[in-house]
Design an enzyme around this catalytic site. Sequence first.
Site, short mmCIF file in Angstrom:
data_model
loop_
_atom_site.label_atom_id
_atom_site.label_comp_id
_atom_site.label_asym_id
_atom_site.label_seq_id
_atom_site.Cartn_x
_atom_site.Cartn_y
_atom_site.Cartn_z
N ASP A 1 0.86 -1.18 0.00
CA ASP A 1 0.00 0.00 0.00
C ASP A 1 0.90 1.23 0.00
O ASP A 1 1.52 1.57 1.01
CB ASP A 1 -0.92 -0.01 1.22
CG ASP A 1 -1.98 1.08 1.16
OD1 ASP A 1 -1.63 2.22 0.82
OD2 ASP A 1 -3.16 0.77 1.45
N ALA A 2 0.97 1.90 -1.14
CA ALA A 2 1.89 3.02 -1.29
C ALA A 2 1.62 4.14 -0.30
O ALA A 2 2.54 4.74 0.25
CB ALA A 2 1.83 3.56 -2.72
N THR B 1 14.69 -2.80 15.94
CA THR B 1 15.66 -1.77 15.58
C THR B 1 15.22 -0.38 16.04
O THR B 1 16.03 0.55 16.02
CB THR B 1 15.89 -1.77 14.05
OG1 THR B 1 17.10 -1.06 13.76
CG2 THR B 1 14.74 -1.10 13.31
N CYS C 1 25.60 2.54 10.05
CA CYS C 1 25.37 3.89 9.53
C CYS C 1 26.17 4.99 10.22
O CYS C 1 26.05 6.16 9.84
CB CYS C 1 23.88 4.22 9.61
SG CYS C 1 22.85 3.15 8.59
N LYS D 1 10.40 9.33 9.74
CA LYS D 1 9.64 9.27 10.99
C LYS D 1 10.56 9.27 12.23
O LYS D 1 10.30 9.97 13.20
CB LYS D 1 8.77 8.01 10.99
CG LYS D 1 7.73 7.94 12.07
CD LYS D 1 6.86 6.70 11.85
CE LYS D 1 5.76 6.59 12.88
NZ LYS D 1 4.88 5.42 12.64
N THR E 1 13.74 2.28 1.41
CA THR E 1 14.53 3.41 1.93
C THR E 1 16.01 3.35 1.57
O THR E 1 16.67 4.39 1.54
CB THR E 1 14.42 3.49 3.45
OG1 THR E 1 14.86 2.25 4.04
CG2 THR E 1 12.98 3.74 3.89
N HIS F 1 20.33 10.89 12.76
CA HIS F 1 20.41 9.86 11.72
C HIS F 1 19.03 9.61 11.11
O HIS F 1 18.02 9.55 11.82
CB HIS F 1 20.98 8.57 12.30
CG HIS F 1 20.88 7.42 11.34
ND1 HIS F 1 21.42 7.45 10.07
CD2 HIS F 1 20.29 6.20 11.45
CE1 HIS F 1 21.17 6.32 9.45
NE2 HIS F 1 20.49 5.54 10.26
N SER G 1 23.66 0.81 13.60
CA SER G 1 23.14 -0.42 14.18
C SER G 1 24.30 -1.27 14.68
O SER G 1 25.39 -1.26 14.13
CB SER G 1 22.33 -1.19 13.15
OG SER G 1 21.14 -0.51 12.83
N GLU H 1 29.16 0.61 4.70
CA GLU H 1 28.84 -0.80 4.87
C GLU H 1 28.65 -1.46 3.51
O GLU H 1 28.13 -2.57 3.41
CB GLU H 1 27.63 -1.02 5.76
CG GLU H 1 26.35 -0.35 5.35
CD GLU H 1 25.25 -0.59 6.37
OE1 GLU H 1 24.46 -1.52 6.16
OE2 GLU H 1 25.20 0.15 7.37
N ASN I 1 17.72 6.60 2.75
CA ASN I 1 18.74 6.42 3.77
C ASN I 1 20.08 6.09 3.11
O ASN I 1 20.26 5.01 2.55
CB ASN I 1 18.32 5.29 4.71
CG ASN I 1 19.32 5.04 5.83
OD1 ASN I 1 20.29 5.79 6.00
ND2 ASN I 1 19.10 4.00 6.60
N ARG J 1 10.68 11.85 15.61
CA ARG J 1 10.34 11.39 16.95
C ARG J 1 11.50 11.62 17.91
O ARG J 1 11.30 12.03 19.06
CB ARG J 1 9.97 9.91 16.91
CG ARG J 1 9.61 9.34 18.28
CD ARG J 1 9.27 7.87 18.22
NE ARG J 1 9.31 7.27 19.54
CZ ARG J 1 9.31 5.96 19.78
NH1 ARG J 1 9.23 5.11 18.77
NH2 ARG J 1 9.37 5.50 21.01
#
Length: 349
Positions: A29-30, A204, A113, A242, A154, A237, A299, A81, A269, A246
């Site tokens: 669902d786009a 994550t 990252c 989203k 991403t 980062h 990570s 990476e 990303n 946050r």
Amino acid sequence: MTVGIVSYGAYIPRYRIKTEEIAKVWGGDAEILKNGLKVYEKSVPDVDEDAATIAVSAARNAVNRVGLDATRIGAVYTGSESHPYAVKPTSTIVAEAVGATPEMTAADFEFACKAGSAAVQVCMGLVGSGMIDIGLAIGADVSQGAPNDALEYTAAAGGAAFVIGNKESELIAIIEDTYSFTTDTPDFWRRESQHYPSHGGRFTGDPGYFRHVTSGAKGLLKKMGTKPEDYDYAVFHQPNGKFPERAAQMLGFTKEQIKPGLVVPRLGNTYSGSCLMGIAATLDIAKPGDRIFATAYGSGAGSDAFSIRVTDNIEKYRGKVPTVEELLADPIYLDYGKYAHHKGKINFG
């Protein structure tokens, strides 16, 4: 001793794919994906681009911005990476391409990252100790995401390079301090010979990204005795659109502070280049005296936080090389088939 940024440069491939194009192929669902990830399109490397060519392009922009004599560079460190060789450094390729060889040292970094921000810290240490004149730190990736995996929406391509020095007359920004927070939190990994990384899904988020970003940021604020309102801009980062929003809210930073550096909705990303790209985009519009707060995340897991103050010198070097905004402009859009070809997702055996 004062240590800071002498120059910086970025590079983003012109090719893009919209996330709705990926969703169309896999039945996703786009609208839900776009609203959930807040990534609307992502950069795609050309068929002959990899982390090394991207690192070279970003480094050349950093050198050309200030007309730097590259023989002064005493160290080149490339964080990624997606290094093109398992055994053969990317950094020697970059050093040769910009004219920094042979009287210098080089090495490749890996820490998901935040390998690029770790390279910045090492250059800070070498410059601050007097072991080298200036150092070149790069974060560059052609990040991977398996077909129909959440990462595919991403994972992008791009990089940013920073020249680190200690001569105040040369600095366009002073790095006031840095702080790191690290644990063994296996939220994301890729073993040798595996084409695509694995991840812990929602794991994550809170135990990985948010714990480390907020802890690293709070650690630096406490160390320096500063508050979010002491800064004009902030960069966190950007695995998606989203998470940094946050994180900023959790820490007390505003949407206005993070807006200039929040390039992920149109870029995706860029992994080791992600936070550095956000800093570059912010420096593109920052004025003398402005302060930038930045926290990179990798990570595995760890975070590196920086407090940066822009100097008067930055005004001398406007318009010398493309800004991040200019690099994002005039994209060439691909359908999924061409995207898969560019990314080497089609295996002919």
